[in-house]
Design an enzyme around this catalytic site. Sequence first.
Site, PDB file in Angstrom:
ATOM      1  CG  ASP A  33     -13.354  -5.892   5.931  1.00  0.00           C
ATOM      2  OD1 ASP A  33     -12.474  -5.414   6.975  1.00  0.00           O
ATOM      3  OD2 ASP A  33     -13.785  -5.528   5.157  1.00  0.00           O
ATOM      4  CE  LYS A  44       0.735 -17.120  -2.283  1.00  0.00           C
ATOM      5  NZ  LYS A  44      -0.297 -18.487  -2.184  1.00  0.00           N
ATOM      6  CG  ASP A  54      -7.765  -3.955   3.556  1.00  0.00           C
ATOM      7  OD1 ASP A  54      -8.538  -3.788   4.348  1.00  0.00           O
ATOM      8  OD2 ASP A  54      -7.354  -3.195   2.570  1.00  0.00           O
ATOM      9  CG  ASP A  96      -2.855 -19.774  -0.117  1.00  0.00           C
ATOM     10  OD1 ASP A  96      -2.006 -19.735   0.564  1.00  0.00           O
ATOM     11  OD2 ASP A  96      -2.474 -20.542  -1.179  1.00  0.00           O
ATOM     12  CE1 TYR A 150      -3.423  -2.801   0.088  1.00  0.00           C
ATOM     13  CE2 TYR A 150      -4.210  -2.034   2.316  1.00  0.00           C
ATOM     14  CZ  TYR A 150      -3.979  -3.033   1.036  1.00  0.00           C
ATOM     15  OH  TYR A 150      -5.185  -3.705   1.209  1.00  0.00           O
TER      16      TYR A 150
END
Length: 362
Positions: A250, A190, A246, A222, A135
């Site tokens: 959620d 990852k 992020d 994943d 980001y």
Amino acid sequence: MKIAVLPGDGIGTEIVAEAVRVLQALELPIEMESALVGGAAYEAHGHPLPESTLKLAMDADAVLFGAVGDWKYDKLDRPLRPEQAILGLRKHLGLFANFRPAICYPELVGASSLKPELISGLDILIIRELTGDIYFGQPRGRRTATDGHFPGAEEAFDTMRYSKPEIERIAHVAFQAARKRSKKVTSVDKANVLETFQFWKDVVTEVHAQYPDVELEHMYVDNAAMQLVRAPKKFDVVVTGNMFGDILSDEASMLTGSIGMLPSASLNTKNQGLYEPSHGSAPDIAGKNLANPLATILSAAMMLRFTFNQTEAADRIETAVSSVLASGLRTTDIWSEGTTKVSTRGMGDAVVAAITKTITKG
Ligand code: NAD
């Protein structure tokens, strides 16, 4: 204990008013001062985060934040939009650690989209790094591709990066949080594909050497996304980077069924924090005394626990919320057959009454 109170827009003013009443009911030496933020500040001062509001926040030990935004500001230039106030506060306060607990209250088990046996008793904490990762990495932009499958084509690119100190400080936060819970951290990465996250894994493992009493497991993102809906109770503290955090926070927040129940905290290295509900300003129900104030009230409990080390007072709020839910009171968003519907104010009244009762009892 100095708290900057920034209610913001929409339901922000209604829910923050209830959290303030709950804090006052605790009879602690708390100083609270309010200021405008978001659309309300834009209307009054022409900017969503005026200097005076920023100064109040920076001088305080903690910020109690409601929510900002309204569709009527969607046409403003990006720097003037209400949501920019949150980004500005994060940046100026150096808030790098975002805590989002996902707790399923027994009385609300039926509100989740998952089977009751998967989520009853759920209590996990997602810790998301907030200032690094793809980001914020440079360079980023658009250019003409010189390699890949389509050389000569227009392409866009972002840079994923983490420095060692950035990973170390969030790892310390996670291990220390785990020590106050069931002493288990899952670090999500990852590493099988991305060098940045192989580095993340290596640094987290190195920091772990200082916390031999805490169990550490590594999991690919994943798989973590899948496990969160398959067997969420296997997790306790989950720590991850900005982008994976992020998405996973959620996902985890919805396990509990209602967005009106979910608090959050964002902390800096001095334990100064911004505490806010996970939801937005809900313009559709603003001004109607319908919003659920519990996410904001529980955010105030997180403030007492994390910034002020007032564990007992935090417990008192959380116990009061549980007892109010157990007594069958519900705002519209969590209401179901057989329970009693209350307004925003009515829910605040009930939590204040439950707290006052525990104080009277001693
Ligand atoms: P939202 O979270 O405001 O609302 C989504 C839905 O959930 C709505 O139906 C709303 O009525 C309901 N809801 C939210 N909080 C509730 C509560 N406490 N009690 C009962 N119901 C509740 O998201 P949105 O509608 O996508 O966004 C509305 C505005 O909020 C936008 O301007 C958006 O940019 C802003 N927003 C702000 C923040 C923030 O301040 N941190 C976060 C997200 C969205």
